[in-house]
Design an enzyme around this catalytic site. Structure first.
Site, PDB file in Angstrom:
ATOM      1  N   TYR A   8      31.139  41.031  43.978  1.00  0.00           N
ATOM      2  CA  TYR A   8      30.948  40.721  42.957  1.00  0.00           C
ATOM      3  C   TYR A   8      31.260  39.474  43.061  1.00  0.00           C
ATOM      4  O   TYR A   8      30.240  38.230  41.650  1.00  0.00           O
ATOM      5  CB  TYR A   8      31.876  41.406  41.760  1.00  0.00           C
ATOM      6  CG  TYR A   8      33.362  40.828  42.217  1.00  0.00           C
ATOM      7  CD1 TYR A   8      33.922  39.896  41.448  1.00  0.00           C
ATOM      8  CD2 TYR A   8      34.627  41.310  42.763  1.00  0.00           C
ATOM      9  CE1 TYR A   8      35.169  39.139  41.802  1.00  0.00           C
ATOM     10  CE2 TYR A   8      35.460  41.506  43.242  1.00  0.00           C
ATOM     11  CZ  TYR A   8      36.642  40.807  42.527  1.00  0.00           C
ATOM     12  OH  TYR A   8      37.260  40.145  42.613  1.00  0.00           O
ATOM     13  N   ARG A  68      40.043  31.916  40.358  1.00  0.00           N
ATOM     14  CA  ARG A  68      41.059  32.877  41.225  1.00  0.00           C
ATOM     15  C   ARG A  68      40.461  32.418  42.771  1.00  0.00           C
ATOM     16  O   ARG A  68      39.173  33.107  42.744  1.00  0.00           O
ATOM     17  CB  ARG A  68      41.078  33.926  40.822  1.00  0.00           C
ATOM     18  CG  ARG A  68      41.921  35.071  41.532  1.00  0.00           C
ATOM     19  CD  ARG A  68      42.472  36.435  40.714  1.00  0.00           C
ATOM     20  NE  ARG A  68      41.050  37.131  42.091  1.00  0.00           N
ATOM     21  CZ  ARG A  68      39.541  37.688  41.382  1.00  0.00           C
ATOM     22  NH1 ARG A  68      40.040  38.419  39.845  1.00  0.00           N
ATOM     23  NH2 ARG A  68      38.539  38.187  42.061  1.00  0.00           N
ATOM     24  N   HIS A 105      41.242  39.560  43.734  1.00  0.00           N
ATOM     25  CA  HIS A 105      42.170  40.162  42.897  1.00  0.00           C
ATOM     26  C   HIS A 105      43.466  40.304  43.245  1.00  0.00           C
ATOM     27  O   HIS A 105      44.437  40.085  43.094  1.00  0.00           O
ATOM     28  CB  HIS A 105      41.430  41.242  42.126  1.00  0.00           C
ATOM     29  CG  HIS A 105      42.250  41.688  41.259  1.00  0.00           C
ATOM     30  ND1 HIS A 105      42.492  41.308  40.279  1.00  0.00           N
ATOM     31  CD2 HIS A 105      42.715  43.011  41.677  1.00  0.00           C
ATOM     32  CE1 HIS A 105      43.719  41.865  39.257  1.00  0.00           C
ATOM     33  NE2 HIS A 105      43.553  43.073  39.850  1.00  0.00           N
TER      34      HIS A 105
END
Length: 386
Positions: A286, A273, A277
């Site tokens: 993160y 990705r 998100h």
């Protein structure tokens, strides 16, 4: 009292169980140790050139679609957008591998798959705009509603496929889910049900590295997500999710297997990705930029484009044509999304039940009366103002 003291103990002679043998040899169900690839390997020589060119055009369009939808969130035209940038090969291959009679069961990140299957881009974004739960007729397009709850679309796919087979319909369901969805109970229930009943379903797990901020290593200790298939008695396939030709081939094999009545397949596509998100997520909390940069070298659009250029199947003029077509799509999407939607309040009652209940009819009548009264007031107020 001991066993020896029990009545009839002398006749008690427990026999050892027969040697246990597995009902099914698990070896054929195991995925390959490395993700399957086509681009850059000898297997590409067998690939259909027309299919490769179509995949390329859809990848270019998909990349531009993701960029435009992301921009629309910044302009306030979308409430949220979960981008599939970097995962376009999975999205496009899943759409193109299905026949018109088949069904696609997408997750919330799979609007691009729906668009690649032929859905109007504006209708695909209606849910994310906040206008409706579903902006299209699922039965007309054979695309289930975009599913926001994790993995709940998987049992639905199995149920539809199983019912279709009972009716004698030659239908395959392809259900898409992220790696985070494999931690849900619905994932287990769907795979178990599908395997026991040999339902014609293909499960495509897009392993993009993170379930929001949780890396895969903190979700499962399995060698790969594809290995989970063995426990349910179905084949597991591992594929390079950025290799559009490989994903299409693996999914095509799984769809053909399901259509032959041989049951479901679990496909894990290893991808990444590239964006956060959603537009509301801060991915820098993160993961590090160097990781993202490393995956850019394995970009699905560049991988296929480079292969086509090297094989002489595509030239720079063709590359520009694909980009221009994508720009036209983006411009049309932008113009249409910038127009305020015309919403009909009575539609609230139109798609709740096939046959309205007494309660819904009463509510609809009450709303209609309010709308009529409001219209009457506006008309009389206008006349009085004259």
């Amino acid at each position: 009292m001991t066993v020896q003291e029990l009545p009839g103990a002398a006749a008690y002679r427990p026999t050892p169980p027969p040697a246990w043998k597995p009902i099914t040899d698990p070896a054929p169900l195991l995925p390959d140790p490395e993700p399957y690839r086509v681009l850059g390997t000898d297997a590409v020589a067998d690939a259909d050139p027309e299919l490769l060119l179509r995949l390329h055009a859809e990848l270019v369009r998909g990349r531009r679609y993701n960029a435009q939808a992301t921009a629309l969130t910044k302009q306030g035209r979308l409430a949220v957008y979960p981008s599939s940038t970097g995962q376009e090969a999975c999205e496009v291959a899943a759409a193109l591998v299905l026949e018109e009679r088949d069904w696609l069961f997408p997750s919330y990140r799979d609007t691009l798959a729906a668009v690649a299957r032929g859905l109007d881009p504006v209708e695909a974004l209606t849910l994310l705009r906040g206008d409706r739960h579903t902006g299209y007729d699922p039965r007309e397009h054979r695309i289930a509603p975009l599913c926001t709850p994790l993995a709940t679309q998987l049992p639905h796919a199995v149920g539809l496929a199983h019912a279709a087979r009972l009716k004698g319909d030659d239908v395959v369901a392809l259900a898409m889910v992220g790696d985070g969805g494999t931690s849900e109970g619905d994932f287990h229930e769907a795979l178990n049900f599908a395997a026991v009943w040999k339902a014609p379903v293909v499960f495509l797990v897009q392993n993009n590295g993170f379930a929001i901020s949780v890396p895969l290593a903190k979700q499962t200790a399995a060698p790969s997500l594809a290995h989970k298939a063995v426990g349910y008695g179905m084949p597991g396939r591992l594929v390079d999710g950025n290799d559009a030709a490989a994903v299409h081939q693996v999914l095509g094999d799984a769809v053909a297997r399901a259509r032959r009545g041989e049951g479901p397949t679990l496909v894990e596509a290893v991808t990444y990705r590239m964006d956060a998100h959603t537009n509301a997520d801060d991915a820098t909390r993160y993961r590090v930029d160097s990781e993202v940069e490393a995956w850019k070298a394995h970009d699905p659009v560049r991988l296929l484009e480079r292969e086509l250029l090297e094989r002489g199947l595509l030239d720079e003029t063709g590359v520009e044509r694909a980009k221009e077509a994508a720009e036209r799509m983006a411009a049309a999407l932008r113009d249409r999304m910038n127009a305020d939607p015309e919403l009909a309040p009575m539609d609230l009652f139109a798609h709740v039940y096939a046959e309205q209940t007494d309660q819904l009819r009463a509510q609809a009548a009450a709303l209609r009366a309010e709308l009529d009264a409001e219209q009457d007031h506006d008309e009389h107020g206008t006349e009085a103002g004259r």
